[in-house]
Design a protein around this motif. Structure first.
Motif, short mmCIF file in Angstrom:
data_model
loop_
_atom_site.label_atom_id
_atom_site.label_comp_id
_atom_site.label_asym_id
_atom_site.label_seq_id
_atom_site.Cartn_x
_atom_site.Cartn_y
_atom_site.Cartn_z
N ARG A 136 -47.41 -20.05 7.35
CA ARG A 136 -46.49 -19.65 8.68
C ARG A 136 -46.23 -18.42 8.98
O ARG A 136 -46.26 -17.79 10.24
CB ARG A 136 -45.40 -20.63 8.36
N TYR A 137 -46.03 -17.59 7.84
CA TYR A 137 -45.67 -16.12 8.20
C TYR A 137 -46.66 -15.52 8.78
O TYR A 137 -46.53 -14.55 9.88
CB TYR A 137 -45.40 -15.36 6.85
N ARG A 168 -48.88 -16.55 10.71
CA ARG A 168 -49.12 -17.13 11.96
C ARG A 168 -47.97 -16.39 13.00
O ARG A 168 -48.34 -15.99 14.19
CB ARG A 168 -49.16 -18.66 11.98
N GLN A 169 -46.74 -16.28 12.65
CA GLN A 169 -45.76 -15.82 13.37
C GLN A 169 -46.00 -14.19 13.48
O GLN A 169 -45.76 -13.57 14.49
CB GLN A 169 -44.42 -15.82 12.69
N LYS A 170 -46.55 -13.64 12.53
CA LYS A 170 -47.01 -12.32 12.47
C LYS A 170 -48.11 -11.91 13.56
O LYS A 170 -47.95 -10.97 14.13
CB LYS A 170 -47.25 -11.65 11.02
N LYS A 171 -48.90 -12.88 13.58
CA LYS A 171 -50.01 -12.77 14.64
C LYS A 171 -49.34 -12.91 16.04
O LYS A 171 -50.01 -12.12 16.79
CB LYS A 171 -51.13 -13.85 14.19
N LYS A 172 -48.58 -13.80 16.09
CA LYS A 172 -48.05 -13.95 17.50
C LYS A 172 -47.31 -12.92 18.18
O LYS A 172 -47.51 -12.42 19.32
CB LYS A 172 -47.00 -15.28 17.59
N THR A 173 -46.51 -12.19 17.01
CA THR A 173 -45.70 -10.97 17.68
C THR A 173 -46.41 -9.72 17.83
O THR A 173 -46.13 -8.81 18.70
CB THR A 173 -44.64 -10.58 16.44
#
Length: 69
Positions: free
Chosen positions: A59-60, A62-67
């Motif tokens: 999850r971390y 994935r969130q890092k990739k989105k930002t």
């Protein structure tokens, strides 16, 4: 190598680590259930925690990739 080709190569590498992490987390969860039924939950607790840690890592990432992009 053009920037467009370089971008496509990095995009192709993205889902593979996430898929591996989720698959490993699922496998550890199944192993944890098996161990819990055979030897008891207190001896398989660390396997469940490792499985949850891998899901949190996924999850971390994935969130890092989105930002980033």
């Amino acid at each position: 190598m053009s920037p467009k080709q370089n971008k496509q190569e990095t995009e192709n590498k993205g889902p593979k680590p996430n898929f591996i992490i989720v698959g490993l987390a699922f496998a550890l969860f199944v192993i944890g259930i098996h161990q819990s039924l055979t030897v008891g939950f207190e001896y398989s607790y660390w396997i469940f925690m490792l499985s949850i840690s891998l899901l949190l890592l996924q999850r971390y990432l994935r969130q890092k990739k989105k930002t980033e992009g």
